[in-house]
Design a protein around this motif. Structure first.
Motif, short mmCIF file in Angstrom:
data_model
loop_
_atom_site.label_atom_id
_atom_site.label_comp_id
_atom_site.label_asym_id
_atom_site.label_seq_id
_atom_site.Cartn_x
_atom_site.Cartn_y
_atom_site.Cartn_z
N VAL A 48 0.82 -1.20 0.00
CA VAL A 48 0.00 0.00 0.00
C VAL A 48 0.85 1.25 0.00
CG1 VAL A 48 -1.96 -1.05 1.12
CG2 VAL A 48 -0.16 -0.06 2.51
N ALA A 49 2.19 1.07 0.05
CA ALA A 49 3.01 2.24 0.24
C ALA A 49 3.03 3.13 -0.99
CB ALA A 49 4.42 1.81 0.60
N ASN A 50 3.07 2.52 -2.15
CA ASN A 50 3.21 3.35 -3.33
C ASN A 50 1.86 3.71 -3.89
OD1 ASN A 50 4.22 4.75 -5.45
ND2 ASN A 50 5.99 3.41 -5.57
N LEU A 51 1.23 4.63 -3.21
CA LEU A 51 -0.17 4.93 -3.49
C LEU A 51 -0.37 5.52 -4.88
CD1 LEU A 51 -2.71 4.56 -1.93
CD2 LEU A 51 -2.46 6.85 -1.01
N GLU A 52 0.57 6.37 -5.31
CA GLU A 52 0.38 7.01 -6.62
C GLU A 52 0.30 5.95 -7.72
OE1 GLU A 52 3.27 9.99 -7.67
OE2 GLU A 52 2.76 9.80 -9.79
N ARG A 53 1.24 5.01 -7.66
CA ARG A 53 1.27 3.95 -8.67
C ARG A 53 -0.01 3.13 -8.61
NH1 ARG A 53 5.25 0.05 -6.57
NH2 ARG A 53 6.83 1.27 -7.64
N ASN A 54 -0.46 2.82 -7.39
CA ASN A 54 -1.62 1.97 -7.26
C ASN A 54 -2.89 2.66 -7.73
OD1 ASN A 54 0.22 0.25 -6.21
ND2 ASN A 54 -0.45 0.40 -4.08
N VAL A 55 -2.97 3.96 -7.47
CA VAL A 55 -4.12 4.73 -7.94
C VAL A 55 -4.12 4.74 -9.47
CG1 VAL A 55 -5.12 7.04 -8.07
CG2 VAL A 55 -4.39 6.13 -5.87
N ALA A 58 -5.30 1.43 -10.74
CA ALA A 58 -6.76 1.30 -10.59
C ALA A 58 -7.47 2.09 -11.68
CB ALA A 58 -7.18 1.79 -9.21
N PHE A 59 -6.96 3.30 -11.97
CA PHE A 59 -7.54 4.10 -13.06
C PHE A 59 -7.46 3.35 -14.40
CE2 PHE A 59 -7.15 8.42 -10.92
CZ PHE A 59 -8.46 8.80 -11.17
N ASP A 88 7.47 0.65 -17.01
CA ASP A 88 7.09 0.75 -15.60
C ASP A 88 6.61 -0.61 -15.11
OD1 ASP A 88 6.25 1.44 -13.07
OD2 ASP A 88 5.54 3.41 -13.69
N ALA A 90 6.63 -1.88 -12.25
CA ALA A 90 5.91 -1.89 -10.98
C ALA A 90 4.41 -1.69 -11.21
CB ALA A 90 6.45 -0.79 -10.07
N GLU A 94 1.42 -4.36 -10.32
CA GLU A 94 0.23 -3.96 -9.57
C GLU A 94 -1.04 -4.28 -10.39
OE1 GLU A 94 -0.51 -3.13 -6.67
OE2 GLU A 94 -2.42 -2.08 -6.78
N VAL A 173 -4.03 12.22 -8.07
CA VAL A 173 -3.81 11.79 -9.46
C VAL A 173 -5.02 12.21 -10.29
CG1 VAL A 173 -3.44 9.85 -11.00
CG2 VAL A 173 -2.43 9.82 -8.71
#
Lengths: 205, 637
Positions: A48-55, A58-59, A88, A90, A94, A173
């Motif tokens: 959950v740490a890399n929130l920007e990437r995960n958001v 999800a987008f 990318d 990572a 994800e 984001v």
């Protein structure tokens, strides 16, 4: 040449009297302990740490639900929707994680990591990680005229012909949409996607 | 520090944390369940991405992100620079700072280059940065790149010990209005910014800022007369062009700086900065920049300086097979006019400075994991002609997110007006037809040089954790000294030498989406001395270096809930030898609360551990910095 060093400084540490550092140490230790204790509670199993990437990941999955592909490009029954990720890994990982076992609009989603210069093959969405202008241009050129939803994330001022570009605005984001690029790629975007975009560039401008 | 204050502080921190059981940011597994609108409202802290981009940079670079700055509570550029563990920041008084990387610190520090959106703010008059004339709306800074170690091959002479690049946000990224008011016992500031679209492919923003700081006091409670008032306004416009972009920005400022025993120092300046970036084809890109800068500084009883600068830079990058080549050229023309006072003079009082450069660099991928970079800049200046600034770097990636690198550089600090043209008194008595100055400039002053070896390792073993370690050794020669002349008086020469070695360590750890921890440490040994035969007297002029053997920083940032955040930082600076300053620990903290989505209130505590402490200068005149509390109110519209 002889050098006379006027004021040598010992490399070895010399600790000051505890009276100077004890308040700092106590305050620091208490705060760190509190912070870390709190962290254990907040931690979930996932990365959950890399929130920007995960958001962003999800987008990307969501975007597939708001785009109409031309008939010849839409996946036939049983075929997955394919997301290609360039530059990318990572984000690719994800995406694999969040699409495993769940699809989009009843279809499976497949994720492919791509290398620069590699022929992308059949894709529905191509996400291009931030790179220099020429690298992004090269990646966009590889799917030009194909019905592929291209998504970039450049923070610089570039007029790219990607359909969607992520930007981080006020620590959130957000994304901008180019209808001109969508038309060129023969894609139809839903009005709901455009309503959420922070900026929509209309065709002909 | 009085004990009850400390207890109150810790109790307050505990209470704030205890109240933090509220909603945390969503876990990744839940993100896919959010709607598009909800995803657009998740607050992200974009630190890790920048670390990933650094994975292949073979240099000691630390990036201060926009959220780092906001969450630190820093209200000025020098205070924000405290966030970089590879910088030494010592506050001298209300408006002056001594800032350096890798030693040689003093308020006249002269080996660090500072650029704001590519505009150098290094003064060619006194070979340093007038920190009291540099300001921005800190919320509009996208990031500050801090490179410790030589950056001369790219940035030119004077980037001896490091480069600070302040990069402001594109107008595209700050739509809408924002007003902020900051108030504390010793400072008050207000900022206003408005940004909007300008047609389909352009955006602009306008800003204005006012800031007022009171005088600091010395330990006896007497005013140091170093407070100030400053007004600044500016704009930035960004255009998206086909395959590229253009930016035009400008700032204008005016300020009154207090000075003991005289009327205020008047400062003013304006600049206009245009840049164009783009790519030609799929393998090359370019950048062009043209800027104009005007500054004035009226320092009563000392001097009045008017400086006009034009700077033109071009860079071209080409990717061809295993080579990534860069080439560039630049010209800087500066024209100054000095109205000299009685005590000292810059002679001649009117000078045109021309600096031109050419550079080329090739990065070769020897294998997929091994990259070799060779670069050379040739920079020509008025005083010493052409200077060569070469650099070799080797980087090896044993794994995807790890880099072992080494670098060898030669760098110079080219002479400035103060090294070459500084005379005292302004009008010297004539003896036998020859003027007898006490300080007779430095007609024989040449460039200071440094040869620097660096070895570093940077890794990001997991998405949550990254670290960097750099060891450095630098050999300085021809450092500035003040040597007696045969006929009496002294002149600037180059009889100083130095050896500097040390390590820089830092790491960031994000154990959860709502918690960020970072730490940094520098341990160093700065040894300077004189060449044989030198009879240097600069030790009495405050021009010598004064560095701690160690300094470190710990920071913790916690999202208490969707609407509130807590940040704490603890820093240590080792003792300084001459003038002697004791080692100190200090703590800053910030708590913010979003009253409404558009309104934020933050409470900032600075120097919380002690009633007061000193950071630089000789007793008893030096400033002491007291515990202080600021309140900041931010409204977006």
């Amino acid at each position: 040449m002889a050098i006379s060093f006027s004021r040598p400084q010992p490399f070895a540490p010399r600790w000051p009297h505890p009276r100077h550092w004890l308040p700092a140490f106590v305050a620091g230790a208490v705060l760190l302990a509190l912070f870390c204790f709190n962290a254990v509670g907040a931690q979930s199993g996932a990365d959950v740490a890399n929130l920007e990437r995960n958001v962003k990941a999800a987008f990307l999955v969501k975007f597939l639900g708001y785009v109409d592909f031309p008939e010849n490009a839409a996946p036939t029954a049983g075929e997955p929707l394919v997301i290609g990720v360039l530059g990318d890994d990572a984000v690719a990982e994800e995406l694999s994680r969040i699409t495993a076992g769940r699809g989009m609009n009843g279809r499976q989603v497949a994720v492919r990591k791509l290398r620069q210069g590699e022929a992308p093959g059949k894709l529905h969405l191509l996400f291009i990680g931030d790179d220099d202008a020429a690298g992004i241009e090269r990646a966009l050129a590889s799917v030009r005229q194909q019905p592929v939803l291209t998504v970039t994330e450049t923070g610089r001022n570039l007029r790219l012909d990607s359909v969607i570009n992520f930007r981080v605005i006020d620590e959130r984001v957000r994304f901008e949409v180019s209808l001109e690029a969508a038309e060129k790629s023969n894609l139809k975007l839903s009005s709901r996607l455009l309503a959420v975009a922070y900026k929509v560039q209309r065709a002909g401008h | 520090m009085r004990p009850h204050n400390k207890s109150v502080l810790i109790a307050a921190a505990c209470a704030a944390l205890a109240a933090s059981s509220a909603l945390a940011a969503p876990a990744a597994s839940e993100l896919t369940d959010l709607s598009l609108e909800q995803l657009s409202n998740v607050v992200v802290t974009s630190v890790s991405r920048q670390e990933e981009k650094l994975a292949h940079a073979a240099a000691s670079i630390y990036i201060i992100s926009a959220s780092d700055i906001r969450r630190s509570g820093a209200q000025s550029i020098p205070e924000a620079l405290r966030l970089a563990p590879n910088l030494q920041v010592a506050r001298v008084d209300a408006r002056n700072y001594a800032i350096t990387a890798r030693g040689f610190n003093s308020p006249f520090e002269n080996k660090l280059l500072v650029l704001i959106d590519g505009r150098s703010v290094y003064s060619p008059l006194f070979s340093g940065v007038f920190w009291d004339a540099q300001d921005l709306v800190l919320d509009d800074i996208e990031r500050i790149e801090v490179i410790s170690g030589p950056g001369s091959t790219i940035w030119g002479a004077n980037a001896v010990n490091g480069v600070i690049n302040v990069i402001t946000k594109s107008a595209k990224d700050v739509p809408g209005g924002r007003a902020a008011l900051i108030a504390g016992a010793d400072e008050r500031a207000g900022t206003m910014r408005y940004g909007a679209a300008l047609g389909a492919h352009a955006n602009y923003r306008l800003y204005a800022k006012y800031r007022q700081n009171d005088d600091t006091e010395n330990a006896a409670g007497a005013s140091t007369h170093t407070g100030y008032q400053r007004r600044q306004a500016g704009f930035r416009a960004d255009w998206d062009l086909e395959g590229g972009g253009a930016t035009l920005s400008g700032d204008a400022y005016q300020g009154s700086l207090h000075q003991a025993g005289t009327r205020d120092i008047g400062i003013a300046g304006a600049n206009l900065n245009a840049s164009l970036t783009g790519h030609g084809g799929e393998a090359s890109d370019y950048r062009l920049q043209v800027l104009f800068d005007h500054t004035e500084r009226n320092q009563p009883t000392a001097f009045v300086e008017y400086l006009d600068t034009i700077d033109v830079q071009a860079q071209y990058n080409l990717q061809a097979g295993r080579h990534r080549m860069s080439a560039g050229a630049g010209y800087r023309g500066a024209q100054d006019r000095i109205e000299n006072g009685a005590g000292f003079a810059f002679l001649p009082d009117h000078l045109q400075l021309h600096t031109g450069n050419l550079f080329a660099q090739d990065e070769i991928a020897l294998t997929d994991a091994l990259r070799f970079t060779a670069g050379l800049k040739v920079e020509h200046n008025n005083y010493t002609g052409a200077e060569l600034l070469p650099n070799l770097r080797l980087g090896w990636s044993p794994a995807e997110a790890a880099l072992l690198w080494t670098s060898l550089s030669r760098t110079v600090r080219a002479p400035s007006r103060i090294d070459h043209d500084f005379y005292s008194p302004a009008v010297a008595p004539i003896v036998n037809g020859v003027p007898r100055y006490t300080i007779a400039g430095g007609p024989d002053f040449i460039s200071e040089t440094a040869n620097v070896l660096e070895l570093g390792y940077r890794a990001q073993p997991s998405a949550q954790f990254s670290y960097s370690a750099t060891a450095f050794y630098a050999d300085y020669d021809r450092l500035r000294t003040l040597e007696p002349l045969a006929g009496g008086g002294v002149a600037f020469r180059n009889f100083g030498e130095g050896r500097v070695r040390g390590i820089e360590l830092w790491g960031r750890w994000h154990p959860s989406a709502t918690l960020h921890l970072s730490a940094g440490l520098v341990q160093q040994s700065i040894r300077t001395g004189l060449s044989e035969g030198s009879r240097d007297s600069s030790g009495t002029t405050g021009l010598t270096t004064n560095d701690p053997g160690r300094h470190w920083l710990l920071r913790a940032s916690k999202d208490l809930s969707d609407t509130s955040q807590l940040d704490v930082s603890l820093r240590y600076a080792g003792s300084l030898p001459k003038p002697a300053v004791p080692a100190y620990y200090e703590m800053d903290a910030r708590w913010s609360w979003a009253l409404r989505p558009d309104t934020e209130l933050s409470l900032i505590g600075q120097n919380l551990l002690h009633r007061s402490h000193v950071e630089f200068g000789a007793a008893p005149a030096r400033s002491v910095f007291e515990r202080s509390v600021l309140l900041k109110l931010t409204q977006r519209f």
